[in-house]
Motif scaffolding. Structure first.
Motif, PDB file in Angstrom:
ATOM      1  N   ARG A  66       0.983  -1.237  -0.197  1.00 23.16           N
ATOM      2  CA  ARG A  66       0.093   0.069  -0.116  1.00 23.16           C
ATOM      3  C   ARG A  66       0.843   1.229  -0.153  1.00 23.16           C
ATOM      4  O   ARG A  66       2.047   1.147   0.449  1.00 23.16           O
ATOM      5  N   PRO A  67       0.519   2.251  -0.521  1.00 22.84           N
ATOM      6  CA  PRO A  67       1.182   3.691  -0.300  1.00 22.84           C
ATOM      7  C   PRO A  67       1.225   4.382   0.866  1.00 22.84           C
ATOM      8  O   PRO A  67       0.225   4.026   1.552  1.00 22.84           O
ATOM      9  N   LYS A  68       2.283   4.715   1.104  1.00 20.05           N
ATOM     10  CA  LYS A  68       2.190   5.501   2.692  1.00 20.05           C
ATOM     11  C   LYS A  68       1.270   6.935   2.484  1.00 20.05           C
ATOM     12  O   LYS A  68       0.994   7.257   1.333  1.00 20.05           O
ATOM     13  N   LYS A  69       1.000   7.331   3.600  1.00 15.46           N
ATOM     14  CA  LYS A  69       0.091   8.431   3.569  1.00 15.46           C
ATOM     15  C   LYS A  69       0.771   9.752   2.887  1.00 15.46           C
ATOM     16  O   LYS A  69       2.117   9.992   3.415  1.00 15.46           O
ATOM     17  N   ASP A  70       0.193  10.264   2.081  1.00 19.45           N
ATOM     18  CA  ASP A  70       0.667  11.569   1.542  1.00 19.45           C
ATOM     19  C   ASP A  70       1.935  11.152   0.531  1.00 19.45           C
ATOM     20  O   ASP A  70       2.819  12.364   0.529  1.00 19.45           O
ATOM     21  N   ALA A  71       2.127  10.138   0.080  1.00 14.92           N
ATOM     22  CA  ALA A  71       3.113   9.944  -0.832  1.00 14.92           C
ATOM     23  C   ALA A  71       2.788  10.216  -2.231  1.00 14.92           C
ATOM     24  O   ALA A  71       1.633  10.401  -2.652  1.00 14.92           O
ATOM     25  N   ILE A  72       4.019  10.698  -2.795  1.00 18.35           N
ATOM     26  CA  ILE A  72       3.959  10.994  -4.379  1.00 18.35           C
ATOM     27  C   ILE A  72       4.012   9.935  -5.241  1.00 18.35           C
ATOM     28  O   ILE A  72       5.079   9.134  -4.876  1.00 18.35           O
ATOM     29  N   LEU A  73       3.346   9.783  -6.173  1.00 19.69           N
ATOM     30  CA  LEU A  73       3.165   8.514  -7.086  1.00 19.69           C
ATOM     31  C   LEU A  73       4.545   8.865  -7.936  1.00 19.69           C
ATOM     32  O   LEU A  73       4.691   9.692  -8.893  1.00 19.69           O
ATOM     33  N   ASP A  74       5.371   7.784  -7.819  1.00 17.58           N
ATOM     34  CA  ASP A  74       6.620   7.886  -8.730  1.00 17.58           C
ATOM     35  C   ASP A  74       7.004   6.579  -8.958  1.00 17.58           C
ATOM     36  O   ASP A  74       7.572   5.793  -8.153  1.00 17.58           O
ATOM     37  N   GLY A  75       6.871   6.063 -10.400  1.00 18.01           N
ATOM     38  CA  GLY A  75       7.078   4.699 -10.742  1.00 18.01           C
ATOM     39  C   GLY A  75       8.352   4.211 -10.624  1.00 18.01           C
ATOM     40  O   GLY A  75       8.537   3.177 -10.046  1.00 18.01           O
ATOM     41  N   SER A  76       9.466   5.078 -10.714  1.00 16.39           N
ATOM     42  CA  SER A  76      10.837   4.749 -10.457  1.00 16.39           C
ATOM     43  C   SER A  76      11.357   4.366  -9.269  1.00 16.39           C
ATOM     44  O   SER A  76      11.850   3.144  -8.855  1.00 16.39           O
TER      45      SER A  76
END
Length: 121
Positions: free
Chosen positions: A93-103
């Protein structure tokens, strides 16, 4: 890598709610600034390839953003499967307030999976 090795069939997905809950509550956990990975060994009678489950909270964003997260996480898992140990269920799962970055996801997923697996051993 051949096309057959890069498929993502249903047998490689965590789909049952109980499996998600078990991995999150009882499994090992590792995180970086973007994603959190939970890992738990598969049951002896179900051993086989590592399975992936993705959970994206609604707080992450609208449906378009949540689907982008899912696609990037699944793609990272699918293309880097040889670098991830077999016989585990992973929930990401993504972290809270994380920015989506594929690399960052591509680099972090195998490393965090390894860390989470080490923490349960």
């Amino acid at each position: 890598m051949s096309i057959l090795n890069q498929q993502f069939p249903k047998s490689m997905r965590v789909v049952k709610g109980d499996d998600f809950t078990r991995a999150i509550r009882q499994g090992g956990c590792a995180a970086d600034g973007t994603i959190v990975v939970f890992a738990i060994p598969r049951a002896k009678e179900l051993e086989g390839p590592t399975r992936l489950g993705v959970t994206i909270p609604k707080k992450t964003g609208n449906a378009v953003v949540r689907n982008q997260w899912k696609r990037l996480i699944r793609e990272s898992f699918r293309t880097q499967r040889p670098r991830i140990p077999a016989g585990f269920d992973l929930v990401v799962r993504p972290k809270k307030d994380a920015i989506l970055d594929g690399s960052i996801i591509r680099k972090g997923l195998p490393r965090l999976a390894g860390k989470a697996i080490q923490r349960i051993r």
